[in-house]
Design a protein around this motif. Structure first.
Motif, PDB file in Angstrom:
ATOM      1  N   THR A  79      16.999  36.427  21.007  1.00 48.82           N
ATOM      2  CA  THR A  79      16.301  37.624  20.530  1.00 48.82           C
ATOM      3  C   THR A  79      16.054  38.570  21.693  1.00 48.82           C
ATOM      4  O   THR A  79      15.534  38.160  22.737  1.00 48.82           O
ATOM      5  CB  THR A  79      14.952  37.249  19.885  1.00 48.82           C
ATOM      6  N   ALA A  80      16.416  39.830  21.517  1.00 44.65           N
ATOM      7  CA  ALA A  80      16.208  40.829  22.565  1.00 44.65           C
ATOM      8  C   ALA A  80      14.725  41.190  22.656  1.00 44.65           C
ATOM      9  O   ALA A  80      14.052  41.386  21.648  1.00 44.65           O
ATOM     10  CB  ALA A  80      17.039  42.073  22.269  1.00 44.65           C
ATOM     11  N   THR A  81      14.214  41.261  23.894  1.00 47.08           N
ATOM     12  CA  THR A  81      12.808  41.619  24.123  1.00 47.08           C
ATOM     13  C   THR A  81      12.668  42.900  24.932  1.00 47.08           C
ATOM     14  O   THR A  81      11.632  43.556  24.884  1.00 47.08           O
ATOM     15  CB  THR A  81      12.073  40.490  24.872  1.00 47.08           C
ATOM     16  N   ARG A 195      21.422  35.651  30.028  1.00 45.85           N
ATOM     17  CA  ARG A 195      21.271  36.910  29.298  1.00 45.85           C
ATOM     18  C   ARG A 195      19.913  37.500  29.654  1.00 45.85           C
ATOM     19  O   ARG A 195      18.868  36.915  29.341  1.00 45.85           O
ATOM     20  CB  ARG A 195      21.367  36.673  27.797  1.00 45.85           C
ATOM     21  N   MET A 198      16.309  38.881  27.102  1.00 45.56           N
ATOM     22  CA  MET A 198      16.393  38.129  25.850  1.00 45.56           C
ATOM     23  C   MET A 198      15.661  36.802  26.003  1.00 45.56           C
ATOM     24  O   MET A 198      15.497  36.294  27.123  1.00 45.56           O
ATOM     25  CB  MET A 198      17.857  37.870  25.457  1.00 45.56           C
TER      26      MET A 198
END
Length: 245
Positions: A79-81, A195, A198
């Motif tokens: 999940t992108a943060t 990554r 994320m």
């Protein structure tokens, strides 16, 4: 005493322990990098090697108990943060951290920079570099490349230490999405990449965990009812048959 009582008691204890594992999995649905714990059962022969069992006795006195748990190493969703210090591992690798218990491994890349500049986990443990030292970040914008190279303001600072493990390696949960591994099992990362910005979600399936929880609860209730029946039967025997002896 009837062997069925022992079997029901062992079954109830095993289901109660399995229930704790599933409840812990559900409690960590929102924990980044958490790996589900799965129960493994083993056979326990009442009496052990003290008695020579015939096949019938062996079958009647062979009880199932909770042997241990194993860590499900399946990957969770990323999940992108947008936070540059949030890191995730694509592949089977783990970040390496140093805690009071020694070297531990985690997939929870929710890191932060301490006032002294060290890159730390949410528990305050330093994140280790390829040179097996804590990573220290000077002031400036942090970028992390796919191979774990850490740069600040365009200058290379260090490289994250990633670890992989052979299939079948049993990682033991140490709490807070941290895991320990048997000595000598750590391997250099072959198919893992980092990554930036994320986080990896827990790999626990909410629906699967709830279904498992309900199944275990029903099994435990059946064992509990069986224990009650055996208890009533023994009380009846004590009240009616023993006085006749």
């Amino acid at each position: 005493m009837d062997s069925g009582y022992y079997a029901a008691c062992a079954g109830f204890a095993a289901q109660a322990q399995a229930l704790e594992l599933v409840a812990n999995n559900l409690a960590n649905l929102g924990t980044a990098g958490y790996r589900a714990q799965q129960a493994t059962f083993r056979s326990l022969l009442a009496g052990g090697g003290l008695v020579a069992w015939n096949p019938v006795n062996a079958a009647v006195n062979d009880f199932g108990v909770l042997g241990a748990s194993r860590t499900d190493l399946a990957s969770g969703s990323l999940t992108a943060t947008g936070n540059p210090l949030d890191l995730a591992v694509a592949g089977k690798g783990f970040f390496v951290v140093r805690s009071a218990q020694g070297v531990l491994y985690t997939r929870n890349g929710s890191f932060h920079r301490s006032p002294a500049g060290q890159l730390l986990t949410t528990q305050g443990d330093p994140v280790m570099s390829m040179q097996n030292r804590p990573i220290t970040l000077p002031s400036g914008a942090v970028t992390v490349s796919a191979d774990g190279t850490v740069s600040v303001a365009g200058a290379v600072i260090d490289q994250l230490r990633l670890a992989e493990f052979s299939p079948g390696t049993n990682l033991a949960s140490e709490g807070n999405a941290l895991y320990s591994a048997p000595a000598g099992t750590e391997l250099a990362p072959a198919a893992s990449s980092v990554r930036q910005g994320m986080l990896e979600e827990s790999n626990v399936s909410p629906v699967g965990a709830v279904v498992e929880l309900i199944t275990i609860q029903r099994n435990a209730e059946m064992m509990q009812r069986a224990l009650s029946l055996f208890d009533s039967q023994m009380n009846q025997t004590a009240a009616q048959d023993l006085p006749r002896v």
